[in-house]
Design a protein around this motif. Structure first.
Motif, PDB file in Angstrom:
ATOM      1  N   HIS A 170     133.937 -82.497 126.229  1.00 37.83           N
ATOM      2  CA  HIS A 170     133.264 -81.204 126.113  1.00 37.83           C
ATOM      3  C   HIS A 170     131.794 -81.337 125.699  1.00 37.83           C
ATOM      4  CE1 HIS A 170     137.124 -79.040 126.440  1.00 37.83           C
ATOM      5  NE2 HIS A 170     137.603 -80.055 125.734  1.00 37.83           N
ATOM      6  N   THR A 218     139.331 -86.305 122.128  1.00 35.81           N
ATOM      7  CA  THR A 218     139.672 -84.926 122.522  1.00 35.81           C
ATOM      8  C   THR A 218     138.435 -84.030 122.593  1.00 35.81           C
ATOM      9  OG1 THR A 218     140.092 -84.250 120.228  1.00 35.81           O
ATOM     10  CG2 THR A 218     141.964 -85.135 121.474  1.00 35.81           C
ATOM     11  N   SER A 277     136.380 -76.780 122.396  1.00 37.38           N
ATOM     12  CA  SER A 277     137.749 -77.218 122.661  1.00 37.38           C
ATOM     13  C   SER A 277     138.669 -76.672 121.581  1.00 37.38           C
ATOM     14  CB  SER A 277     137.821 -78.751 122.655  1.00 37.38           C
ATOM     15  OG  SER A 277     137.685 -79.242 121.326  1.00 37.38           O
TER      16      SER A 277
END
Length: 263
Positions: free
Chosen positions: A100, A96, A24
């Motif tokens: 992923h 965040t 990311s």
């Protein structure tokens, strides 16, 4: 040629420093990756030292084993401190990154599992978690069929003349270790008269150090997870904090804890 060796080439730094591949754009993903990679390196060292220490205990050659076990305890200190660095990540920072990670989880660390197995914390069901890495699963299976460090310590007590129950000496080593009154009695004799059994007394304390630091590592893991994700489920499918709290109750060397009450 030796003169062609450089700091970078000797340590293979190109590969090590090129092994971080964030999925990311999150700033903190580099922190997340490096902390876990460094932890795996410390675990590799722990396994290296424990393997030889166990051989020395089995051979009743305890002095070299003491140095190795002390080194493992220091390496465990590095593993514990890694949680302090990772805990600088906030819930927002982790949110965040989490999408992923997929189903990847520290729960899948085969080296962590190997260290558990080597110390005697064996659950055969855990091997199946590593079936996607056949080599790792095979090593864990082989380890589960090898006497643990604590098994070798208990066998040494028997060879030194302490009355250890036959059921302990001939137990199924693939199964979790269970508390034994005969083993507790042996350690109690050693703790009551350390001057007469000094090397065994020191072995006992080195093992207690390992367990103490392992539990501190587990507690640091629990509190870091709690701080960052609260009571969400883990990415590996575990319940998260409740699972980690349950693991804290598991002991590798139960008689070395109960003997403190017995004496």
């Amino acid at each position: 040629m030796t003169q062609d060796v450089t700091y970078s080439s000797y340590l293979d730094l190109d590969r090590i420093l090129g092994a971080q591949h964030p999925a990311s754009d999150a700033h903190d993903e580099m922190l997340f990756i490096i902390v876990h990679q460094a932890s795996e390196l410390w675990l590799k060292l722990c396994l290296h030292e424990l393997t030889e220490a166990r051989e020395h205990v089995a051979a009743d050659n305890l002095r070299p084993a003491f140095k190795m076990l002390a080194r493992v305890a220091r390496a465990q200190g590095q593993l514990i401190q890694s949680w302090d660095v990772l805990s600088t990540m906030t819930p927002h920072d982790y949110s965040t990154i989490r999408p992923h990670l997929g189903s990847s989880s520290g729960f899948q660390s085969w080296q962590y599992r190997m260290m558990e197995f080597m110390l005697g914390g064996r659950n055969p069901d855990m091997i199946a978690l590593h079936d996607k890495l056949p080599e790792a699963a095979a090593m864990l299976r082989q380890e589960s069929e090898t006497p643990s460090l604590y098994d070798e310590a208990v066998r040494l007590l028997s060879r030194r003349g302490f009355a250890i129950d036959k059921t302990v000496l001939e137990r199924d080593i693939t199964a979790p270790y269970a508390h034994s009154i005969s083993v507790e009695s042996a350690w109690a004799e050693i703790y009551r008269r350390p001057q007469e059994h000094w090397d065994l007394y020191e072995l006992a304390e080195k093992l207690v150090d390992l367990e103490y630091h392992f539990q501190r590592w587990r507690f640091g893991h629990l509190k870091t997870v709690e701080r960052i994700i609260g009571f969400k489920r883990g990415t590996g499918g575990t319940p998260g904090v409740p699972y980690l709290a349950g693991v804290l109750k598991q002991a590798f060397f139960p008689e070395l804890l109960s003997v403190r009450t017995a004496i």
